[in-house]
Design a protein around this motif. Sequence first.
Motif, PDB file in Angstrom:
ATOM      1  N   ALA A 344       7.866  -0.305  -7.221  1.00  0.00           N
ATOM      2  CA  ALA A 344       7.461   0.388  -5.989  1.00  0.00           C
ATOM      3  C   ALA A 344       7.068   1.839  -6.280  1.00  0.00           C
ATOM      4  O   ALA A 344       6.108   2.360  -5.694  1.00  0.00           O
ATOM      5  CB  ALA A 344       8.596   0.326  -4.967  1.00  0.00           C
ATOM      6  N   LEU A 345       7.787   2.491  -7.193  1.00  0.00           N
ATOM      7  CA  LEU A 345       7.417   3.851  -7.572  1.00  0.00           C
ATOM      8  C   LEU A 345       6.070   3.889  -8.276  1.00  0.00           C
ATOM      9  O   LEU A 345       5.283   4.826  -8.089  1.00  0.00           O
ATOM     10  CB  LEU A 345       8.497   4.462  -8.469  1.00  0.00           C
ATOM     11  CG  LEU A 345       9.860   4.704  -7.806  1.00  0.00           C
ATOM     12  CD1 LEU A 345      10.847   5.231  -8.832  1.00  0.00           C
ATOM     13  CD2 LEU A 345       9.734   5.693  -6.653  1.00  0.00           C
ATOM     14  N   GLU A 347       3.569   1.838  -7.727  1.00  0.00           N
ATOM     15  CA  GLU A 347       2.520   1.602  -6.732  1.00  0.00           C
ATOM     16  C   GLU A 347       2.216   2.867  -5.931  1.00  0.00           C
ATOM     17  O   GLU A 347       1.090   3.065  -5.471  1.00  0.00           O
ATOM     18  CB  GLU A 347       2.938   0.475  -5.788  1.00  0.00           C
ATOM     19  CG  GLU A 347       3.003  -0.887  -6.467  1.00  0.00           C
ATOM     20  CD  GLU A 347       3.501  -1.970  -5.528  1.00  0.00           C
ATOM     21  OE1 GLU A 347       3.850  -1.628  -4.373  1.00  0.00           O
ATOM     22  OE2 GLU A 347       3.539  -3.148  -5.931  1.00  0.00           O
ATOM     23  N   LYS A 348       3.226   3.747  -5.753  1.00  0.00           N
ATOM     24  CA  LYS A 348       2.992   4.981  -5.003  1.00  0.00           C
ATOM     25  C   LYS A 348       2.067   5.934  -5.742  1.00  0.00           C
ATOM     26  O   LYS A 348       1.491   6.843  -5.135  1.00  0.00           O
ATOM     27  CB  LYS A 348       4.319   5.675  -4.707  1.00  0.00           C
ATOM     28  CG  LYS A 348       5.173   4.954  -3.681  1.00  0.00           C
ATOM     29  CD  LYS A 348       6.452   5.730  -3.393  1.00  0.00           C
ATOM     30  CE  LYS A 348       7.300   5.030  -2.349  1.00  0.00           C
ATOM     31  NZ  LYS A 348       8.561   5.778  -2.069  1.00  0.00           N
ATOM     32  N   GLU A 349       1.901   5.735  -7.058  1.00  0.00           N
ATOM     33  CA  GLU A 349       1.031   6.609  -7.843  1.00  0.00           C
ATOM     34  C   GLU A 349      -0.443   6.277  -7.653  1.00  0.00           C
ATOM     35  O   GLU A 349      -1.295   7.046  -8.091  1.00  0.00           O
ATOM     36  CB  GLU A 349       1.399   6.510  -9.321  1.00  0.00           C
ATOM     37  CG  GLU A 349       2.830   6.937  -9.640  1.00  0.00           C
ATOM     38  CD  GLU A 349       3.186   6.726 -11.089  1.00  0.00           C
ATOM     39  OE1 GLU A 349       2.326   6.199 -11.835  1.00  0.00           O
ATOM     40  OE2 GLU A 349       4.312   7.080 -11.489  1.00  0.00           O
ATOM     41  N   TRP A 350      -0.757   5.139  -7.040  1.00  0.00           N
ATOM     42  CA  TRP A 350      -2.151   4.742  -6.859  1.00  0.00           C
ATOM     43  C   TRP A 350      -2.693   5.378  -5.587  1.00  0.00           C
ATOM     44  O   TRP A 350      -2.518   4.849  -4.480  1.00  0.00           O
ATOM     45  CB  TRP A 350      -2.278   3.221  -6.794  1.00  0.00           C
ATOM     46  CG  TRP A 350      -1.931   2.537  -8.090  1.00  0.00           C
ATOM     47  CD1 TRP A 350      -1.950   3.086  -9.316  1.00  0.00           C
ATOM     48  CD2 TRP A 350      -1.510   1.187  -8.251  1.00  0.00           C
ATOM     49  NE1 TRP A 350      -1.566   2.167 -10.264  1.00  0.00           N
ATOM     50  CE2 TRP A 350      -1.291   0.980  -9.639  1.00  0.00           C
ATOM     51  CE3 TRP A 350      -1.299   0.120  -7.397  1.00  0.00           C
ATOM     52  CZ2 TRP A 350      -0.879  -0.228 -10.162  1.00  0.00           C
ATOM     53  CZ3 TRP A 350      -0.895  -1.099  -7.913  1.00  0.00           C
ATOM     54  CH2 TRP A 350      -0.684  -1.270  -9.287  1.00  0.00           C
ATOM     55  N   ALA A 351      -3.329   6.499  -5.715  1.00  0.00           N
ATOM     56  CA  ALA A 351      -3.914   7.177  -4.558  1.00  0.00           C
ATOM     57  C   ALA A 351      -5.317   6.640  -4.302  1.00  0.00           C
ATOM     58  O   ALA A 351      -6.130   6.515  -5.226  1.00  0.00           O
ATOM     59  CB  ALA A 351      -3.968   8.687  -4.790  1.00  0.00           C
TER      60      ALA A 351
END
Length: 399
Positions: A344-345, A347-351
Amino acid sequence: MLLRAMIRYCRGTVHFAVSGPYPERFLNLCAQGGLGLWNVRQQPGGLSACCALSHRRQLEYYAQKSGLTLTVTKCAGMPPTVRRYRRRTGLWIGLGLLAVGLLVMGQFVWQVEVTGLKSLSAAEITDALTEYGVHPGAWARGIDAKTVERKMQVRFAGIAWVSVNIEGCRATAVIEEAVIPPAPVEDGVPTNLVAAYTGFITRIEVFNGNPVVRPGDSVQAGDLLISGIMDNKMGESRTAHARGQVYALTRERVEIEIPYRQVKYTLRGIVRRRYLTLFGVAIPLQAKGAPAGPYRLERSEKAPGGLLSLLPVRMTEECYLLLNEESVTIPLEEAQRRAEKALALREKEWAGVTVQSRSLTGTETPAGYTLTAEYLLERQIGQETPVQTEERQAALPEE
């Protein structure tokens, strides 16, 4: 009120009472003689009041002239205090040294304040000021404010204007940050837009250039998407700065490995160290150093309140959380939970990326747990690259 009280304290005050017939005659004589009385109160057989200590002889004269009896009840203020302690030589030497110390300390900077910061780091600005001589303990007259201002503007491109003001024992740096203009679009530089990822085109937005792909086409990384070589109405070719956004469906594979053997830390104690910071110099109040073994450090700083906040004194406390390190084996369920959290962390990096689909596969091994995620993503894949020299030469019309 405060100034009046200080003046009366410095001059000294005599509290007195007069008794006898016709105290009004005494008040008239004091008024005619210019004696200032305050806290005048009527009492049985006379009145009480206060007057400056230097007028005591006149009080006695006016009381005698008016036929009243004068009784001094109390003498207060600085003159009686000085007279009472006049033989204590050590006290006066200490007061003299204190006065000299305050005069000397007033020539140095006690506090440094930075105002006007929005995006710049306060720590970096403070470090730069310290490097240029603006710090607690610096001689105030030795600070060249204009030179410091010029060096700060040269060092930090984000500073549009800075003013360094020395007011007594306080140095204040007022900073106005520069407004960063948007990056200029270099349309004069010929570029192509090529694919940064392999995928299937979903939509194209062309701002400038000649598109060579359409929605539904498949492209490989490095393929040309929008060409910077364009033809005009006359059939002649020219080069341009290709700009646009090309979105495509791409595949992404992510693997998260969680070993069963983990290191666990438990709290075994707390050690505190205190420092007294004076003029930026930390003075340890304990002789103990850093503890042995693993620890986590937490630091806090306290400043005195009220008028003491103007002094260059800070109390810093370092709290060492002592830890025990031990090796533990986590169960499969805990390894799965940690792997999902790590994914999940990631996936948060994909802006700016839209997840169209995701499939998860978990694999157990004797050493740990591996979580594999297969993604179908929609993302912008276009990136600008310069037009090669041979391409530009071929695009030029023949003479």
